[in-house]
Design an enzyme around this catalytic site. Structure first.
Site, PDB file in Angstrom:
ATOM      1  N   PRO A   4       0.835  -1.202   0.000  1.00 29.54           N
ATOM      2  CA  PRO A   4       0.000   0.000   0.000  1.00 29.54           C
ATOM      3  C   PRO A   4       0.870   1.253   0.000  1.00 29.54           C
ATOM      4  CG  PRO A   4       0.023  -1.057   2.174  1.00 29.54           C
ATOM      5  CD  PRO A   4       0.701  -1.996   1.227  1.00 29.54           C
ATOM      6  N   TYR A 165       0.535   4.984  13.368  1.00 33.29           N
ATOM      7  CA  TYR A 165      -0.823   5.507  13.207  1.00 33.29           C
ATOM      8  C   TYR A 165      -1.719   4.981  14.327  1.00 33.29           C
ATOM      9  CZ  TYR A 165       1.124   7.206   8.873  1.00 33.29           C
ATOM     10  OH  TYR A 165       1.923   7.854   7.958  1.00 33.29           O
TER      11      TYR A 165
HETATM   12  C1  FNR Z   1       4.469   3.990   1.686  1.00 31.62           C
HETATM   13  N1  FNR Z   1       4.226   3.064   2.694  1.00 31.62           N
HETATM   14  C2  FNR Z   1       2.951   2.874   3.164  1.00 31.62           C
HETATM   15  N2  FNR Z   1       2.674   1.869   4.042  1.00 31.62           N
HETATM   16  C3  FNR Z   1       1.410   1.607   4.411  1.00 31.62           C
HETATM   17  O1  FNR Z   1       1.193   0.683   5.196  1.00 31.62           O
HETATM   18  N3  FNR Z   1       0.367   2.353   3.923  1.00 31.62           N
HETATM   19  C4  FNR Z   1       0.575   3.392   3.058  1.00 31.62           C
HETATM   20  O2  FNR Z   1      -0.392   4.010   2.576  1.00 31.62           O
HETATM   21  C5  FNR Z   1       1.899   3.706   2.697  1.00 31.62           C
HETATM   22  N4  FNR Z   1       2.187   4.755   1.882  1.00 31.62           N
HETATM   23  C6  FNR Z   1       3.423   4.860   1.281  1.00 31.62           C
HETATM   24  C7  FNR Z   1       3.641   5.766   0.253  1.00 31.62           C
HETATM   25  C8  FNR Z   1       4.871   5.791  -0.420  1.00 31.62           C
HETATM   26  C9  FNR Z   1       5.060   6.739  -1.565  1.00 31.62           C
HETATM   27  C10 FNR Z   1       5.897   4.918  -0.016  1.00 31.62           C
HETATM   28  C11 FNR Z   1       7.230   4.904  -0.731  1.00 31.62           C
HETATM   29  C12 FNR Z   1       5.717   4.059   1.040  1.00 31.62           C
HETATM   30  C13 FNR Z   1       5.265   2.066   3.038  1.00 31.62           C
HETATM   31  C14 FNR Z   1       5.317   0.980   1.967  1.00 31.62           C
HETATM   32  O3  FNR Z   1       4.095   0.281   1.869  1.00 31.62           O
HETATM   33  C15 FNR Z   1       6.448  -0.023   2.240  1.00 31.62           C
HETATM   34  O4  FNR Z   1       6.180  -0.678   3.457  1.00 31.62           O
HETATM   35  C16 FNR Z   1       7.821   0.637   2.317  1.00 31.62           C
HETATM   36  O5  FNR Z   1       8.015   1.516   1.224  1.00 31.62           O
HETATM   37  C17 FNR Z   1       8.948  -0.403   2.336  1.00 31.62           C
HETATM   38  O6  FNR Z   1       8.854  -1.260   1.224  1.00 31.62           O
HETATM   39  P1  FNR Z   1       9.769  -1.019  -0.114  1.00 31.62           P
HETATM   40  O7  FNR Z   1       9.371   0.284  -0.704  1.00 31.62           O
HETATM   41  O8  FNR Z   1      11.212  -1.020   0.352  1.00 31.62           O
HETATM   42  O9  FNR Z   1       9.452  -2.193  -1.009  1.00 31.62           O
END
Ligand code: FNR
Length: 344
Positions: A4, A165
């Site tokens: 997400p 959160y």
């Molecule tokens: C996120 N992340 C995030 N996590 C979540 O639980 N809900 C969310 O809405 C968001 N929003 C979000 C926006 C953007 C632009 C980023 C880059 C990240 C965290 C994301 O889901 C993930 O857990 C982390 O980015 C780590 O994984 P990656 O990016 O290393 O594969």
């Protein structure tokens, strides 16, 4: 699974999905992802991080999301929705505007288990401790949101209990100083999540999965805080309530957190411990720094996790899953759009 990721792209302050959300989510389905999880979607208006976040607190939101879930399904993937409430981290500007607290005119009152505000560097923005009536209303908001989400065509519901959160604020002793039945020891701090999970499970069809995303650790080892041992115990409690998968992330509760590493698979060790040490056979998803097909494949093949969850790599490459199938010589196992046959 596409992790997400908030897009902060609602045009009004109404939480309604736009063409951006449609293009963004449907592209990842075309790109071969097995499960496309939408961004944190607020169960009530004050649960948004910014005024531009997606919401699902009214029937209008259902209509706006239904076209998107239909596209995700038409393109061979499964639509999931992350149900969220930002708690004391709500009412901010978008990341590209500084993630600053909104001023009185634009912002709104935030709520949390206790009235300790998020420690912004520049100013103190008060937050209000929730009453038990607020908590009852919140649980009903999650239940109604899940009902609406299913009506909108989502087939996986993920409860967002991570990243500092609202639900995480109840779980962690860093942010929960309550002395009623929602604060104190482990059972009381986890009560809100258990009650929300029960409410969501009651309305979510038994054959469709419910996930819970947690922060496995607060990354505050020198303080009384939430740790991996707590997460293992929580996973077993959630399994009993009908949760199918724990999505294992970390951190976000306090700016003093000490992140040991942000390298490849940096949170995988927590997923592995929960998988190995929980007594239930709840499935476990790992997220964080998964960027290559080999990493995602080895995670699942070697039994360290059940689901590879990929965030930023899916932003860099919407066709990550098809590229991964190509690299792993598994193109026969994925649906390539016929329009793209000549490319794969
Ligand atoms: C996120 N992340 C995030 N996590 C979540 O639980 N809900 C969310 O809405 C968001 N929003 C979000 C926006 C953007 C632009 C980023 C880059 C990240 C965290 C994301 O889901 C993930 O857990 C982390 O980015 C780590 O994984 P990656 O990016 O290393 O594969």
């Amino acid at each position: 699974m596409v992790s997400p990721m908030c897009q902060y792209s609602c045009e009004g302050r109404d939480g309604l999905a736009t063409d951006w959300h449609h293009t963004h989510l449907a592209s990842r389905a075309v790109g071969g992802a097995g499960l496309v999880m939408s961004e944190a979607t607020a169960v009530e208006a004050r649960g948004r991080i910014t005024p531009h976040d997606l919401g699902i607190w009214s029937d209008d939101h259902v209509d706006a999301l239904a076209d998107i879930t239909a596209s995700i399904r038409d393109h061979g993937s499964v639509p999931g929705i992350q149900l969220a409430h930002a708690g004391r981290k709500a009412s901010k500007t978008r990341p590209w505007e500084g993630s600053d607290p909104l001023t009185d005119d634009d912002g709104w009152e935030t709520v949390a288990p206790s009235d300790d505000p998020w420690p912004y560097e520049s100013e103190t923005v008060p937050t209000r401790a929730m009453t038990t009536d607020d908590i009852d209303d919140l649980i009903e908001s999650f239940r109604a949101a899940a009902e609406r989400a299913h009506e909108a065509g989502f087939r996986v519901a993920e409860i967002h209990a991570a990243h500092g959160y609202l639900i995480h604020e109840f779980l962690s002793p860093i942010t929960n100083q309550r002395d009623d039945e929602y604060g104190g020891g482990f059972r009381d701090r986890t009560r809100l999540l258990r009650e929300i999970t029960t409410a969501v499970r009651e309305v979510w069809p038994a054959d469709d999965p419910v996930f819970v995303r947690i922060s496995a650790t607060d990354w505050l080892p020198d303080r009384e805080s939430w740790d991996v041992g707590n997460s293992i115990r929580l996973a077993d409690d959630l399994a009993e309530l009908g949760v199918d998968l724990i999505d294992v992330s970390a951190g976000g509760i306090h700016p003093d957190q000490q992140i040991p590493s942000t390298g490849p698979g940096y949170q995988e060790r927590y997923a592995r411990r929960i998988k190995q040490e929980s007594e239930s056979d709840i499935a476990v998803g790992a997220v964080g720094g998964i960027t290559t097909p080999e990493q995602a494949d080895a995670l699942v093949r070697n039994g360290r996790g059940d689901l590879a969850i990929v965030g930023r790599e899916h932003l860099r490459d919407p066709y990550f899953a098809l590229h991964a199938a190509q690299e792993l010589d598994r193109l026969d196992d994925v649906e390539i759009p016929p329009q793209y046959y000549r490319a794969f």
